[in-house]
Design a protein around this motif. Structure first.
Motif, PDB file in Angstrom:
ATOM      1  N   GLY A 176       0.825  -1.207   0.000  1.00 51.65           N
ATOM      2  CA  GLY A 176       0.000   0.000   0.000  1.00 51.65           C
ATOM      3  C   GLY A 176       0.859   1.257   0.000  1.00 51.65           C
ATOM      4  N   ARG A 177       1.917   1.243   0.813  1.00 45.77           N
ATOM      5  CA  ARG A 177       2.833   2.384   0.883  1.00 45.77           C
ATOM      6  C   ARG A 177       3.391   2.721  -0.502  1.00 45.77           C
ATOM      7  NH1 ARG A 177       7.298   0.431   4.548  1.00 45.77           N
ATOM      8  NH2 ARG A 177       7.227  -1.258   3.069  1.00 45.77           N
ATOM      9  N   HIS A 213       2.087   1.977  -3.395  1.00 41.53           N
ATOM     10  CA  HIS A 213       1.043   2.514  -4.285  1.00 41.53           C
ATOM     11  C   HIS A 213       0.858   4.017  -4.026  1.00 41.53           C
ATOM     12  CE1 HIS A 213      -3.313   2.200  -6.058  1.00 41.53           C
ATOM     13  NE2 HIS A 213      -2.500   2.891  -6.814  1.00 41.53           N
ATOM     14  N   VAL A 214       0.859   4.413  -2.756  1.00 42.61           N
ATOM     15  CA  VAL A 214       0.724   5.851  -2.448  1.00 42.61           C
ATOM     16  C   VAL A 214       1.889   6.625  -3.061  1.00 42.61           C
ATOM     17  CG1 VAL A 214       0.488   7.593  -0.648  1.00 42.61           C
ATOM     18  CG2 VAL A 214      -0.226   5.263  -0.184  1.00 42.61           C
ATOM     19  N   ASP A 231       3.757   2.067   6.828  1.00 42.58           N
ATOM     20  CA  ASP A 231       2.602   1.524   6.123  1.00 42.58           C
ATOM     21  C   ASP A 231       1.627   1.062   7.190  1.00 42.58           C
ATOM     22  OD1 ASP A 231       0.815   0.195   4.519  1.00 42.58           O
ATOM     23  OD2 ASP A 231       2.342  -0.738   3.265  1.00 42.58           O
ATOM     24  N   PRO A 232       0.462   1.631   7.391  1.00 45.34           N
ATOM     25  CA  PRO A 232      -0.294   2.519   6.500  1.00 45.34           C
ATOM     26  C   PRO A 232      -0.184   4.030   6.795  1.00 45.34           C
ATOM     27  CG  PRO A 232      -1.774   1.697   8.185  1.00 45.34           C
ATOM     28  CD  PRO A 232      -0.397   1.184   8.520  1.00 45.34           C
ATOM     29  N   THR A 287       1.778   6.214   5.529  1.00 44.43           N
ATOM     30  CA  THR A 287       1.972   6.924   4.253  1.00 44.43           C
ATOM     31  C   THR A 287       0.630   7.206   3.559  1.00 44.43           C
ATOM     32  OG1 THR A 287       4.043   5.760   4.090  1.00 44.43           O
ATOM     33  CG2 THR A 287       3.295   6.800   2.081  1.00 44.43           C
ATOM     34  N   GLN A 288      -0.324   6.285   3.748  1.00 43.03           N
ATOM     35  CA  GLN A 288      -1.630   6.419   3.095  1.00 43.03           C
ATOM     36  C   GLN A 288      -2.407   7.642   3.604  1.00 43.03           C
ATOM     37  OE1 GLN A 288       0.051   3.669   3.572  1.00 43.03           O
ATOM     38  NE2 GLN A 288      -0.996   1.826   2.908  1.00 43.03           N
ATOM     39  N   CYS A 336      -7.218   6.260   7.132  1.00 48.65           N
ATOM     40  CA  CYS A 336      -7.115   5.095   6.242  1.00 48.65           C
ATOM     41  C   CYS A 336      -7.612   3.850   6.978  1.00 48.65           C
ATOM     42  CB  CYS A 336      -5.661   4.884   5.817  1.00 48.65           C
ATOM     43  SG  CYS A 336      -5.374   3.353   4.915  1.00 48.65           S
ATOM     44  N   PHE A 342      -6.073   2.758  -2.140  1.00 47.83           N
ATOM     45  CA  PHE A 342      -4.710   2.310  -2.413  1.00 47.83           C
ATOM     46  C   PHE A 342      -4.668   0.785  -2.319  1.00 47.83           C
ATOM     47  CE2 PHE A 342      -3.955   6.677  -0.746  1.00 47.83           C
ATOM     48  CZ  PHE A 342      -3.425   7.209  -1.920  1.00 47.83           C
ATOM     49  N   GLY A 355      -5.965  -0.235   1.179  1.00 52.27           N
ATOM     50  CA  GLY A 355      -6.001   0.824   2.193  1.00 52.27           C
ATOM     51  C   GLY A 355      -6.912   1.913   1.653  1.00 52.27           C
ATOM     52  N   THR A 379      -8.469   5.428   1.873  1.00 58.52           N
ATOM     53  CA  THR A 379      -8.203   6.700   2.551  1.00 58.52           C
ATOM     54  C   THR A 379      -9.361   7.661   2.301  1.00 58.52           C
ATOM     55  OG1 THR A 379      -5.809   6.454   2.431  1.00 58.52           O
ATOM     56  CG2 THR A 379      -6.638   8.698   2.624  1.00 58.52           C
TER      57      THR A 379
END
Ligand code: AMP
Ligand code: GLY
Length: 435
Positions: free
Chosen positions: A10-11, A13-14, A290-291, A293-294, A330, A362, A382, A384
């Motif tokens: 997920g991190r 992807h962000v 992570d999560p 960063t989301q 998130c 994400f 994730g 958000t």
């Protein structure tokens, strides 16, 4: 610019989503990426631990900047390999990555530089460690020295549990060589918060605060996970506490690393315990959370690529950051059974029904299969959401979560509840103080 993002969660992807918004960037590659990343960038099948393979790819494609998501390649020295090959890469070198790669290194560093943290002793001999168990008060925290995928920290209520933890780590070697040494440390009480700072080895910028939800079930019950949700900002980090975090923790860490001959470039993630207004370091990571960063990165208005380039080139001084003032939250949607065994390959429904006005989805453990998106990991998505206050943000994010489904989907229903409680309490206290 051509950018390579290393990782598949997920991190990452962000980070890819944010990098895509940069006017400096023409092309993004992800290695190996996931279903969501494949929709906005080109995924290449190179594993995150194949450092030479990644460097060969970056050279072949003339990548201008590589961004590393997970800790393992950083601790293995990916930055040193890339820099030696003349490639620009965002992150700390092998020496500085010990802040995550070795808990003994970190505790000694914190002690040497007078940075607040739990009292501790470290051991490489199990019998000396066992003797120490007789002298101390409980609970204590037993930690394997090296990387253990987030599982190397064991909270022990009594000497018997601590003995069992030592046996597992040092004799049975459940975390392999990560258990050659252990840290036994004082158990800290309080509320946790995560602070990310980006440094160029000398100067730094501090990102917005956030808070993770590590346990699998509501009200922080059940086993630890990689993180089931987060919000930013974290109300526990008041402006006064943020000031202390900067002066007592972040600034001396960046200065101390430079003095000790391993300047820290990249993202420093400080996991903190805040007790009665006093922050202490629980752990350092050398990469984005992570999560966390989301919720942190979508609030950042600056061009992240510009900041990362400045970190690589030693130009971070006087770079003011600009933040979206709304609250971001998130909720992680996971596969039923996670963090234990779970099934993969379930079709995810409802992804097309989410508009950017409502929230951002994400991907973490997903893969594309034709037009379908399938689950492929424990933490799957994730989601958000945002709002002008925490109550609205919670409301909004769960509306988006309800639109998405897959077989045996599981998520916590109380993400943000602690922040809401804290905000309500603060408002009540100031209302009664005003009466
Ligand atoms: P770490 O892998 O070091 O981040 O630890 C994982 C989690 O264990 C932290 O997020 C805390 O919830 C908990 N933890 C670690 N160290 C301590 C400590 N000294 N006191 C209380 N809880 C701790
Ligand atoms: N959210 C915890 C971590 O990234 O380590």
């Amino acid at each position: 610019m051509k950018v390579l993002v290393v990782g598949s969660g997920g991190r990452e992807h962000v980070l890819t989503w944010k990098i895509k918004q940069s006017s400096l960037v023409d092309e993004i590659f992800c290695a190996p990426g996931n279903g969501g990343m494949s929709m906005i960038a080109e995924c290449v099948d190179i594993k995150v631990d194949d450092i030479n393979g990644l460097a060969a790819f970056a050279l072949e494609k003339k990548i201008d900047l590589t961004v590393v998501g997970p800790e393992a390649p950083l601790v293995e020295g990916i930055v040193d390999v890339f820099e030696k090959a003349g490639l620009k890469i965002f992150g700390p070198g092998k020496m500085a990555s010990q802040l995550e790669g070795s808990k003994v290194f970190t505790k000694e560093f914190l002690k040497k530089h007078n940075i607040p943290t739990a009292g501790y002793r470290s051991f490489s001999d199990i019998n000396t460690a066992i003797d120490f168990l007789k002298e101390i008060n409980y609970p204590v925290v037993v930690k394997a020295d090296g990387l253990a995928a987030g599982k190397g920290v064991i909270i022990c209520e009594n000497a018997a549990q601590a003995r069992e933890a030592l046996d597992q780590i040092m004799l049975q070697k459940v975390f392999k060589d990560a258990g050659n040494r252990v840290v036994i440390e004082e158990f800290l009480r309080g509320e946790e918060a995560s602070i990310l700072a980006i440094s160029d080895g000398e100067d730094y910028v501090i990102l917005a605060s956030s808070q993770d939800h590590k346990r699998i079930f509501d009200e922080d019950q059940g086993p630890n996970t990689g993180g089931m949700g987060a919000y930013s900002p974290a109300p526990v980090v008041t402006p006064g506490i943020m000031c202390r975090i900067e002066n007592e923790i972040i600034a001396p860490t960046i200065k101390g690393m430079k003095e000790d001959g391993c300047p820290f470039k990249g993202v420093l993630y400080a996991g903190l315990m805040i007790d009665n207004g006093r922050p202490k370091v629980l752990e350092y990571n050398v990469r984005f959370g992570d999560p966390e960063t989301q919720v942190v990165i979508p609030r950042l208005k600056n061009d992240l690529v510009e900041i990362m380039r400045a970190s690589c080139e030693g130009r971070l001084k006087d770079m003011p950051l600009d933040w979206d003032e709304r609250i971001f939250i998130c909720v992680v949607m996971s596969s039923g059974g996670y963090p234990g065994a779970y099934e993969k390959g379930k079709t995810i429904e409802g992804l097309d029904g989410v508009s950017a006005r409502e929230g951002i989805v994400f991907h973490a453990g997903t893969k594309k299969d034709g037009d379908a998106v399938l689950t492929s990991g424990g933490r799957v998505l994730g989601v958000t959401g945002f709002g002008v206050d925490i109550a609205e943000a919670i409301d909004n994010v769960y509306k988006v979560v309800e639109k998405i489904s897959f077989d045996r989907c599981f998520f916590r229903r109380d993400i943000g509840a602690k922040a809401l409680k804290r905000v309500n309490e603060t408002q009540n206290t100031s209302a009664s103080a005003g009466n």
